[in-house]
Design an enzyme around this catalytic site. Structure first.
Site, PDB file in Angstrom:
ATOM      1  N   ASP A 165       0.833  -1.405  -0.137  1.00  0.00           N
ATOM      2  CA  ASP A 165      -0.063   0.054   0.008  1.00  0.00           C
ATOM      3  C   ASP A 165       0.936   1.305  -0.015  1.00  0.00           C
ATOM      4  OD1 ASP A 165      -2.115   1.884   0.581  1.00  0.00           O
ATOM      5  OD2 ASP A 165      -2.994   0.700   2.258  1.00  0.00           O
ATOM      6  N   ASP A 236     -10.465   4.273  -1.424  1.00  0.00           N
ATOM      7  CA  ASP A 236     -10.835   3.250  -0.025  1.00  0.00           C
ATOM      8  C   ASP A 236     -12.590   3.138  -0.538  1.00  0.00           C
ATOM      9  OD1 ASP A 236      -8.340   2.993   0.179  1.00  0.00           O
ATOM     10  OD2 ASP A 236      -8.781   3.106   2.854  1.00  0.00           O
TER      11      ASP A 236
HETATM   12  C1  GLA Z   1      -5.371   2.219   2.971  1.00  0.00           C
HETATM   13  C2  GLA Z   1      -5.958   0.886   2.048  1.00  0.00           C
HETATM   14  C3  GLA Z   1      -6.747   0.280   2.761  1.00  0.00           C
HETATM   15  C4  GLA Z   1      -6.314  -0.506   4.356  1.00  0.00           C
HETATM   16  C5  GLA Z   1      -5.747   0.792   5.077  1.00  0.00           C
HETATM   17  C6  GLA Z   1      -4.768   0.498   6.234  1.00  0.00           C
HETATM   18  O1  GLA Z   1      -6.230   3.107   3.137  1.00  0.00           O
HETATM   19  O2  GLA Z   1      -6.340   1.604   0.840  1.00  0.00           O
HETATM   20  O3  GLA Z   1      -7.399  -0.753   2.202  1.00  0.00           O
HETATM   21  O4  GLA Z   1      -5.171  -1.077   3.781  1.00  0.00           O
HETATM   22  O5  GLA Z   1      -4.837   1.751   4.136  1.00  0.00           O
HETATM   23  O6  GLA Z   1      -4.261   1.442   6.800  1.00  0.00           O
END
Ligand code: GLA
Length: 425
Positions: A165, A236
């Protein structure tokens, strides 16, 4: 002294030393190369990965016990048999690095190897999470400058899946190193994803590689070149209709980038989840219609099906949605052709997906909130290049259905008609 040939052979057989001497002095006969079987190539993600991920329900509170419970539930509910194999720990498992730079899990995860063994003992696979930056999104330790070490660590635990990520890599590396050059920033990002790809490959362990950088720089165009098996295409997801529906529409046009081994990822499932309304800690859950549409459309999109709900407290109707075998079969169709949006007409959207064996799936969505049976939709088969009548199966009622051109269709708000047509014409 020369012996006739058969006698020479007999002497050699009786006299090992002579045989050794003979061998040593004999001209070299070219040896046939030994045919060793090639090491088995484990190819991952030939269909979109299925499983469960901790983030959408537990977020930062996830513990070792939650992961074990999820594994238990995947088995006892029949979800494993329906194809849900990966149990993925998202952010907040990370602890500190020791003097040698080896990362340790934090106190919520006392023994990661034992946890991996437990998950594997159930016939499931374990996923983990990190970032190419110094910190993860939740500000835990991440992999910058420790890529090889971390990949080796995951492999030593028995990890089968990594979600990587972007998070702090943006400020710490991209903007810090190339403050005024967006293109250079993107090159740094691609290089970082390739670095972890190579580190994972070097472990020799088959590990699904999931990119999470929200679709930046058209990741679908370069994801496969850095070994990605899937890449997030959006920001997200949240457990509400607006989020799900807008993510769905952002997928239009991406179909050609998906295929066996490399998938568009519109983010994890929110099926069964809800969101706080802000008043009295009330949660507004997705309606059954919204859960059905979300699940159906992720299957149409050949998306990874990573459930994100509270498995030990799952209602039977949510389990029924998550384990609808006909819908899962669309997601997992071996051709891997993602659906395309055929047309929209007011609040009606129609998507189609080509399936193996010449079959086709048609999804009709009511995106509106206030249309009633006095005013049904009409499905245009002509706009799909088809001619009715078409025999098919309604994948939510399980009943046979005949589609005809311009037939009236009644759909509740945010609900879906999902039909599989074995022989479209
Ligand atoms: C980002 C990702 C999420 C999750 C969070 C965890 O926002 O897009 O899917 O993994 O980080 O902190």
């Amino acid at each position: 002294m020369r012996f006739p040939a058969p006698l020479a052979a007999a002497v050699l057989a009786l006299c090992p030393l002579a045989a050794i001497a003979q061998t040593a002095s004999a001209p070299k006969v070219p040896q046939k190369p030994v045919q060793r079987p090639a090491p088995p190539q484990v190819v991952v993600a030939q269909t979109p990965p299925m499983g469960w991920n901790s983030w959408n329900f537990f977020a930062g509170k996830v513990t070792d016990q939650d992961i074990r419970n999820a594994a238990d539930q995947l088995v006892s509910t029949g979800m494993k048999d329906a194809g849900y194999i990966y149990v993925n720990i998202d952010d907040t498992w990370e602890g500190d690095r020791d003097a040698s730079g080896v990362l340790h899990a934090n106190s919520k995860f006392p023994d990661m190897k034992a946890l991996a063994d437990y998950v594997h003992s159930k016939g499931l696979k374990l996923g983990i999470y990190s970032s190419p930056g110094p910190q993860t999104c939740a500000r835990f330790a991440a992999s910058l400058d420790h890529e090889v070490q971390d990949a080796q660590l995951y492999a030593s635990w028995g990890v089968d899946y990594l979600k990587y990520d972007l998070c702090s890599f943006r400020e710490a590396v991209m903007t810090a190193q190339a403050p005024n050059d967006k293109a250079a920033q993107m090159r740094l990002m691609v290089a970082a994803y390739d670095k972890m790809n190579k580190a994972l490959k070097a472990t020799g362990r088959p590990i699904v590689y999931s990119l999470c950088q929200y679709g930046w720089d058209a990741v679908w165009e370069w994801g496969p070149s850095v070994g990605a098996n899937l890449w997030r295409t959006t920001g997200d997801i949240q457990a509400n209709w607006q989020s799900i529906y807008s993510i769905l529409n952002e997928q239009a046009g991406l179909a050609k980038y998906a295929g066996p081994g490399h998938w568009n990822d519109p983010d994890m499932l929110e099926v069964g989840n809800g969101q706080s309304t802000g008043s009295n800690n009330q949660i507004r859950y997705l309606t059954l219609a919204e859960n059905r549409t979300h699940f159906s459309m992720w299957a149409m999109l050949a998306a990874p099906l990573l459930a994100g709900n509270d498995l030990p407290n799952m209602k039977p109707e949510i389990l029924a949605i998550l384990t609808n075998r006909d819908v899962i079969a669309i997601d997992q169709d071996r051709l891997g052709h993602e659906a395309t949006r055929a047309y929209s007409d007011g609040e009606l959207d129609v998507w189609t997906r080509h399936l193996s064996g010449g079959a086709m799936a048609i999804a009709v969505i009511n995106a509106g909130s206030d249309r009633y049976s006095t005013h049904p939709f009409h499905l245009s088969l002509a706009k799909l290049g088809l001619h009715g009548p078409l025999q098919g199966k309604d994948l939510w009622t399980g009943k046979d259905i005949t589609l005809t051109n311009n037939m009236p269709i009644e759909l509740a708000s945010h609900d879906i008609l999902l039909v599989r047509i074995p022989s479209p014409k």
